[in-house]
Write a protein that holds these residues in place. Structure first.
Motif, mmCIF file in Angstrom:
data_model
loop_
_atom_site.group_PDB
_atom_site.id
_atom_site.type_symbol
_atom_site.label_atom_id
_atom_site.label_comp_id
_atom_site.label_asym_id
_atom_site.label_seq_id
_atom_site.Cartn_x
_atom_site.Cartn_y
_atom_site.Cartn_z
ATOM 1 N N LEU A 252 0.829 -1.207 0.000
ATOM 2 C CA LEU A 252 0.000 0.000 0.000
ATOM 3 C C LEU A 252 0.866 1.261 0.000
ATOM 4 N N LEU A 253 1.986 1.199 0.736
ATOM 5 C CA LEU A 253 2.871 2.364 0.797
ATOM 6 C C LEU A 253 3.511 2.613 -0.572
ATOM 7 N N ILE A 254 3.940 1.524 -1.235
ATOM 8 C CA ILE A 254 4.545 1.685 -2.563
ATOM 9 C C ILE A 254 3.499 2.214 -3.546
ATOM 10 N N SER A 255 2.244 1.732 -3.425
ATOM 11 C CA SER A 255 1.219 2.228 -4.346
ATOM 12 C C SER A 255 0.963 3.714 -4.127
ATOM 13 N N SER A 256 1.162 4.174 -2.879
ATOM 14 C CA SER A 256 0.996 5.605 -2.598
ATOM 15 C C SER A 256 2.066 6.427 -3.325
ATOM 16 N N ILE A 257 3.318 5.968 -3.251
ATOM 17 C CA ILE A 257 4.386 6.750 -3.882
ATOM 18 C C ILE A 257 4.267 6.671 -5.406
ATOM 19 N N THR A 258 3.833 5.512 -5.959
ATOM 20 C CA THR A 258 3.712 5.439 -7.418
ATOM 21 C C THR A 258 2.568 6.336 -7.898
ATOM 22 N N PHE A 259 1.508 6.482 -7.086
ATOM 23 C CA PHE A 259 0.454 7.426 -7.469
ATOM 24 C C PHE A 259 1.013 8.843 -7.451
ATOM 25 N N GLY A 260 1.879 9.113 -6.471
ATOM 26 C CA GLY A 260 2.541 10.421 -6.437
ATOM 27 C C GLY A 260 3.322 10.670 -7.720
ATOM 28 N N PHE A 261 4.058 9.633 -8.204
ATOM 29 C CA PHE A 261 4.819 9.776 -9.446
ATOM 30 C C PHE A 261 3.885 10.009 -10.636
#
Lengths: 131, 205
Positions: B77-86
């Protein structure tokens, strides 16, 4: 609030409004991500390794890390600041936090006392009901 | 209101309607929706806080939870948050292809999260620890299940927006929608911090 600005201010603001608020930069996202990883890894490692001798201390440290991580997410991922949308997002956040604190603290407090003041006969487990 | 106006109304009041761009207030409105969603989760957390110790002589957190699985889920979930940021950063650069690629990666991590959670729920129900077993498990499934449902609907929304962006491009309406979804997605990650702390970590201490 918006009324006080008058027409000119509105048109000046217009550009900032179309995207809502600032979206951060690569650097701010990475800062948030690295901080989140650290703030997640430490409590997980703590609990998985058995924690401190005092369970209360372990719980307090874990909750403190969670609070810090919520703050990091709010600032670096949700780009919260006191000035976005003329302060309305911050105002609604503060209001929500107050309601949440009252609701959580109130529920736990009331129900804890309800349980401890329950008559002994009401102990369903001892009577073998529902187990 | 019955007073006679001696001057034209325009001198006192702005009679011309303010010109707001389409969706100028969307982000603040969506933020207020998120806050109301937050209240809903607060009720479920309060429910879990009250009922979390009522095992009805059944299994407790230490018998049921696997922290390795939860750590994996948290990472997804944390990685999906940063990829949405990208994805949002690519969107600001008007890079439609880059936006779509990062959105797709976000979707994969979101689905991985859901897969692990469904596996966990299936395992719990399989060993006889379903929501009907005890008050603890009822409130656990209500809280974690509601969060999972949010992620599931967020993923559906994400697919919808990927189709919209690939068909219409990064038009202002799509940018606004992506901004709302990004707030929603990051908000779900914030709720997950509460879930893994209060449900899993505190339960396993």
């Amino acid at each position: 609030m918006a009324q006080q600005h008058g027409h000119t201010a509105h048109h000046d603001d217009a550009h900032g409004h179309d995207d809502g608020h600032d979206h951060g930069s690569f650097k701010s996202y990475m800062t948030g991500f690295v901080l989140s990883v650290i703030l997640t890894a430490i409590p997980f490692a703590l609990v998985m390794s058995g924690g401190f001798e005092s369970r209360l201390w372990t719980a307090l440290v874990v909750v403190a890390f969670a609070a810090a991580q919520v703050f990091v997410h709010m600032v670096y991922f949700l780009h919260m600041n006191t000035s976005s949308e003329e302060g309305w997002t911050m105002l609604s956040l503060i209001f929500t936090v107050i309601v949440v604190v009252i609701m959580l603290a109130g529920s736990l407090w009331v129900m804890y006392h309800l349980n401890t003041n329950m008559m002994p006969q009401m102990n369903h487990e001892a009577l073998g009901i529902g187990s | 209101m019955s007073q006679v106006h001696t001057t034209a109304p325009g001198d006192f009041w702005e009679t011309e309607p303010h010109h707001h761009e389409d969706g100028a207030s969307t982000s603040v409105g969506f933020w207020i929706y998120l806050m109301s969603d937050c209240l809903m989760f607060a009720v479920l957390f309060a429910c879990f806080g009250v009922l979390g110790g009522s095992y009805a002589a059944g299994p407790g957190p230490q018998d049921l939870f696997d922290l390795n699985l939860i750590a994996l889920n948290t990472a997804f979930l944390l990685i999906s948050s940063i990829t949405f940021g990208f994805a949002m950063l690519r969107m600001m650069l008007n890079d439609q292809r880059g936006t779509l690629i990062w959105l797709f990666i976000t979707l994969l991590f979101g689905l991985a999260f859901l897969a692990v959670e469904i596996y966990e729920f299936h395992h719990l129900i399989h060993v006889g620890a379903g929501p009907q077993r005890s008050a603890f498990l009822s409130s656990f499934f209500a809280l974690v299940g509601t969060h999972g449902l949010h992620v599931a609907f967020g993923s559906i929304w994400l697919v919808t927006l990927m189709v919209q962006v690939s068909q219409r491009g990064l038009i202002p309406a799509n940018r606004r929608r992506l901004m709302c979804l990004s707030m929603f997605w990051h908000f779900l990650d914030v709720i997950w911090i509460g879930v893994f702390t209060f449900v899993y970590l505190l339960g396993m201490i």
